[in-house]
Design a protein around this motif. Structure first.
Motif, mmCIF file in Angstrom:
data_model
loop_
_atom_site.group_PDB
_atom_site.id
_atom_site.type_symbol
_atom_site.label_atom_id
_atom_site.label_comp_id
_atom_site.label_asym_id
_atom_site.label_seq_id
_atom_site.Cartn_x
_atom_site.Cartn_y
_atom_site.Cartn_z
ATOM 1 N N LEU A 293 0.842 -1.198 0.000
ATOM 2 C CA LEU A 293 0.000 0.000 0.000
ATOM 3 C C LEU A 293 0.877 1.248 0.000
ATOM 4 O O LEU A 293 1.966 1.259 0.563
ATOM 5 C CB LEU A 293 -0.901 0.018 1.242
ATOM 6 C CG LEU A 293 -1.862 -1.160 1.413
ATOM 7 C CD1 LEU A 293 -2.634 -1.023 2.715
ATOM 8 C CD2 LEU A 293 -2.827 -1.256 0.234
ATOM 9 N N ARG A 294 0.380 2.287 -0.653
ATOM 10 C CA ARG A 294 1.037 3.586 -0.581
ATOM 11 C C ARG A 294 -0.001 4.635 -0.224
ATOM 12 O O ARG A 294 -1.215 4.424 -0.381
ATOM 13 C CB ARG A 294 1.711 3.933 -1.910
ATOM 14 C CG ARG A 294 0.759 4.120 -3.078
ATOM 15 C CD ARG A 294 1.523 4.339 -4.377
ATOM 16 N NE ARG A 294 0.617 4.501 -5.519
ATOM 17 C CZ ARG A 294 1.018 4.481 -6.784
ATOM 18 N NH1 ARG A 294 2.304 4.312 -7.075
ATOM 19 N NH2 ARG A 294 0.141 4.641 -7.764
ATOM 20 N N ILE A 295 0.468 5.754 0.257
ATOM 21 C CA ILE A 295 -0.418 6.825 0.704
ATOM 22 C C ILE A 295 -0.957 7.577 -0.517
ATOM 23 O O ILE A 295 -0.208 7.915 -1.442
ATOM 24 C CB ILE A 295 0.347 7.766 1.651
ATOM 25 C CG1 ILE A 295 0.784 6.982 2.893
ATOM 26 C CG2 ILE A 295 -0.513 8.963 2.046
ATOM 27 C CD1 ILE A 295 1.739 7.736 3.802
ATOM 28 N N ARG A 296 -2.248 7.829 -0.517
ATOM 29 C CA ARG A 296 -2.892 8.514 -1.649
ATOM 30 C C ARG A 296 -2.387 9.953 -1.786
ATOM 31 O O ARG A 296 -1.901 10.557 -0.823
ATOM 32 C CB ARG A 296 -4.411 8.521 -1.472
ATOM 33 C CG ARG A 296 -5.063 7.139 -1.626
ATOM 34 C CD ARG A 296 -6.573 7.270 -1.577
ATOM 35 N NE ARG A 296 -7.224 5.960 -1.668
ATOM 36 C CZ ARG A 296 -7.510 5.332 -2.800
ATOM 37 N NH1 ARG A 296 -7.196 5.904 -3.967
ATOM 38 N NH2 ARG A 296 -8.116 4.155 -2.788
ATOM 39 N N ALA A 297 -2.560 10.505 -2.988
ATOM 40 C CA ALA A 297 -2.082 11.860 -3.285
ATOM 41 C C ALA A 297 -2.688 12.899 -2.351
ATOM 42 O O ALA A 297 -2.024 13.879 -1.989
ATOM 43 C CB ALA A 297 -2.388 12.200 -4.740
ATOM 44 N N LYS A 298 -3.933 12.701 -1.915
ATOM 45 C CA LYS A 298 -4.588 13.694 -1.049
ATOM 46 C C LYS A 298 -3.908 13.808 0.308
ATOM 47 O O LYS A 298 -4.054 14.816 1.003
ATOM 48 C CB LYS A 298 -6.075 13.348 -0.872
ATOM 49 C CG LYS A 298 -6.338 12.061 -0.132
ATOM 50 C CD LYS A 298 -7.813 11.664 -0.175
ATOM 51 C CE LYS A 298 -8.621 12.312 0.899
ATOM 52 N NZ LYS A 298 -9.983 11.730 1.035
#
Length: 380
Positions: A293-298
């Motif tokens: 998982l990666r952190i979303r752009a927002k």
């Protein structure tokens, strides 16, 4: 059953063990031709050895230890990146204690701390948030790692940081997911697996349906299990019943804790904060598509990879295992820890070569801690 002592009742355990033995004989399982059951979770591995279940069950049952230790499956390159962040001026690096002694190519976080880095063990990402509030002139980084079990707490902490507008808090995201590596193992023609004991804590978050593909696509039974001796014995029995009956289904032994569809609050937080990475490197398994998982752009302001230009933001990098280290083979169930030539000699809890010897869910740590004479004799 309401109390832990009931799940450790010797009389009940003997009855289940007797039934396991009957079924093992019925399906023709023997020491030389055993039923291979993989317990996915490292917590299950430790419980099996703590209670000696590997020696109590029928000789025709062989436990295969799976890749369910989140610290163990991290490649050395990610440990190196943790150290790199922690050594930067003005950084307070926070982590669960499990990760402190995991070796990188040059040093562990514990050694980096001894070298002067400000590295602090925390019990929750909320502790890291509080450090950020108290140290507005410092960059506080939380080492976010773990399967779906720990992912919600990190997600909720990022949401809280966003609500407060904290500008000095970020997460080095190494959260990973269970189903994808299991599919990779099942696709490996060299793996012999007859059934699975599914992870209890992970399933508490995601429910049981993410494992449907194991039964549907591969024809293997899986039983989500709790962590007490009777939980595990009952789960093995349920797997054997499915094998005897020619069935392959997802069953839930841990229904007192695991809801079929998971925890909606946790799942909503995960969906809001994270998205799937195209791929993620696993120790012993290599790059697996959509497994991290990666952190979303927002929420990019809270992504340490972006803040420090490190990790996948700077491009993936591969680091080879130390010479003689068999962590990858052990973690994927290809060999037992005692088959590693370094076990108990070149690799000990005091001087580890790999993560499996120092993680609280590592298979090598389980063999070392609970194996006693058995583990020592195996290396002689």
């Amino acid at each position: 059953m309401k109390y832990a002592t009931e799940f450790r009742d010797p009389k009940a355990a003997k009855a289940v063990l007797a039934r396991i033995a009957e079924l093992a004989d019925e399906i023709g399982a023997t020491r030389t031709k055993p039923v291979h059951i993989m317990e996915i979770c490292g917590g299950h591995t430790h419980a099996i050895f703590r209670y000696g279940l590997d020696k109590l069950v029928h000789d025709g049952i062989e436990f295969i230890h799976g890749p369910g230790c989140p610290v163990c499956v991290l490649p050395m390159s990610r440990v190196d990146e943790c150290v790199e962040i922690a050594l930067r001026p003005g950084v307070i690096f926070t982590t669960f204690g499990d990760a402190m002694r995991v070796p990188g190519t040059k040093m562990s976080l514990m050694q980096a701390k001894a070298a002067g880095a400000d590295i602090r063990m925390v019990y929750s990402p909320l502790d890291a948030l509080e450090l950020a509030r108290r140290n507005p002139d410092r960059q506080v980084v939380f080492f976010g790692l773990g399967f779906e079990t720990t992912t919600p707490s990190t997600a909720l902490s990022i949401q809280q940081a966003a609500r407060e507008g904290l500008e000095n808090f970020s997460v080095f995201c190494n959260h990973i997911t269970v189903p994808e590596p299991i599919r990779a193992l099942l696709d490996d023609p060299h793996m012999v697996l007859d059934g699975f004991v599914g992870p209890g804590h992970v399933s508490m978050v995601i429910g049981t349906h993410p494992y449907d593909f194991i039964a549907r696509d591969y024809g293997k039974p899986i039983v989500v299990a709790g962590f007490e001796p009777l939980d595990l014995l009952q789960s093995v029995l349920m797997v054997l019943i499915q094998i005897r009956d020619g069935r392959a289904e997802v069953e839930n032994q841990y229904a007192r804790v695991v809801p079929e569809h998971g925890n909606p609050v946790s799942l909503a937080a995960i969906a809001d904060v994270y998205e799937k990475r195209p791929s993620f490197e696993w120790r012993g398994l290599g790059e697996i598509d959509h497994s991290g998982l990666r952190i979303r752009a927002k929420y990019r302001a809270y992504d340490a990879e972006e803040t420090f230009g490190i990790g996948y933001a700077a491009g993936p990098r591969f680091v080879a295992e130390p010479e003689g280290c068999a962590c990858g083979q052990v973690m994927t169930g290809r060999i037992k820890p005692t088959a590693c030539t370094q076990f108990g000699s070149g690799c000990t809890p005091e001087m580890p070569l790999g993560a499996l010897m120092v993680s609280s869910e590592g298979a090598c740590a389980a063999y070392w801690q609970y194996g006693g004479a058995r583990a020592t004799e195996a290396t002689e």
